[in-house]
Design a protein around this motif. Sequence first.
Motif, PDB file in Angstrom:
ATOM      1  N   THR A 122     -29.397  -1.615 -31.391  1.00 56.15           N
ATOM      2  CA  THR A 122     -29.995  -1.485 -30.069  1.00 56.15           C
ATOM      3  C   THR A 122     -31.206  -0.566 -30.184  1.00 56.15           C
ATOM      4  OG1 THR A 122     -28.612   0.402 -29.482  1.00 56.15           O
ATOM      5  CG2 THR A 122     -27.742  -1.787 -28.951  1.00 56.15           C
ATOM      6  N   SER A 123     -31.829  -0.267 -29.068  1.00 58.38           N
ATOM      7  CA  SER A 123     -33.035   0.550 -29.100  1.00 58.38           C
ATOM      8  C   SER A 123     -32.756   1.991 -29.476  1.00 58.38           C
ATOM      9  CB  SER A 123     -33.742   0.506 -27.740  1.00 58.38           C
ATOM     10  OG  SER A 123     -32.888   1.019 -26.727  1.00 58.38           O
ATOM     11  N   GLU A 125     -24.070  -3.403 -34.739  1.00 62.15           N
ATOM     12  CA  GLU A 125     -24.905  -3.691 -33.575  1.00 62.15           C
ATOM     13  C   GLU A 125     -26.167  -2.836 -33.632  1.00 62.15           C
ATOM     14  OE1 GLU A 125     -24.230  -4.467 -28.871  1.00 62.15           O
ATOM     15  OE2 GLU A 125     -23.516  -2.530 -29.628  1.00 62.15           O
ATOM     16  N   SER A 185     -29.735  -6.365 -27.517  1.00 57.80           N
ATOM     17  CA  SER A 185     -29.042  -5.995 -28.752  1.00 57.80           C
ATOM     18  C   SER A 185     -28.986  -7.159 -29.723  1.00 57.80           C
ATOM     19  CB  SER A 185     -27.607  -5.536 -28.443  1.00 57.80           C
ATOM     20  OG  SER A 185     -26.846  -6.622 -27.916  1.00 57.80           O
TER      21      SER A 185
END
Length: 329
Positions: free
Chosen positions: A74-75, A72, A65
């Motif tokens: 993330t994938s 944030e 992350s």
Amino acid sequence: MSVGISIEHLTHIYNPRTPTARTALHDITMQIEAASCTAIVGVTGSGKTTLVQHFNGLLKPTEGSVRVGDIEVTSDRTRSADLRKLRRRVGLLFQFPEAQLFAPTIYDDVAFGPRQLGLAEAVIRMRVIRALDAVALDTSSEFLQRSPFALSGGQRRRVALAGVLAMRPQVLVLDEPSAGLDAEARNELYARLAELRANDGLTLVFISHDMAEVAALADRVFVMAGGELRLSGAPEDLFRQPDDLIACGLVPPPLAQVTRLAQEHGWPAQPQHFTPEQVATALAAGISSASHSSLSQAASGSPLPRTGEGPGVGASNHNHHMQGGADAE
């Protein structure tokens, strides 16, 4: 308000789950402090540009992350609204940004980003004027209506920087900011970046393989090699480890090397002396110390050292010439 960047176990794979899959970043963890100036360095292909493209969501992590303030990435759990907010928060200036100028006038080029936000024209004009002023360019109506392509290379780069600043970012990421600039334009850019950080509290991140540039600008350095984070620390700490830098394909700044040689010849230079100002101050202190010592000996009736004796200037010059002779042989 300044924001920092937190990267946790970041891995990025291009074309995952295909025969052409390539791991560009592997398990990167780093913290970039708010209002700091951070250098990310490494040779071509080390993963520097791939890394910073995660900072404003141009790329998403394959694993791990990236957090910028309260956002944030993330994938799979990042909303489109958060990505839009992130791209306003983090301004990214690519290498040779002047090549990306496209509008017919300087005003239109700097105003392009704010216009995409749907701001009122009066607000846009205020942002354009403020951004150009921040990079020390003319804000007269005549200048605003000039073509950006009629400017010098250094001025065009500052127009491109103004276009990013007009978006009011909290983090500014620059890829090889001084590449291709002459000495005068480079020093002007460094001065503008220092003022932006001091006046606006911007968090600055820049990519470089130029250790002299790192010495001039950075508080902290992260060294990339082969898609991995190999070294990190303050510039003065890393420059005391030349073998570690060389193992990553990098060379300490020239003045750090001069400092090391000066120590070997008896000058009072320290390992943290690696900018022109620091080295000049150390050399001046050495000359002053040597002169004071000679005057004190003369006043006391003690014989002055002959050339080649003692730690003074004469000894340093003698050793230097002896070393030069040895090299010549």
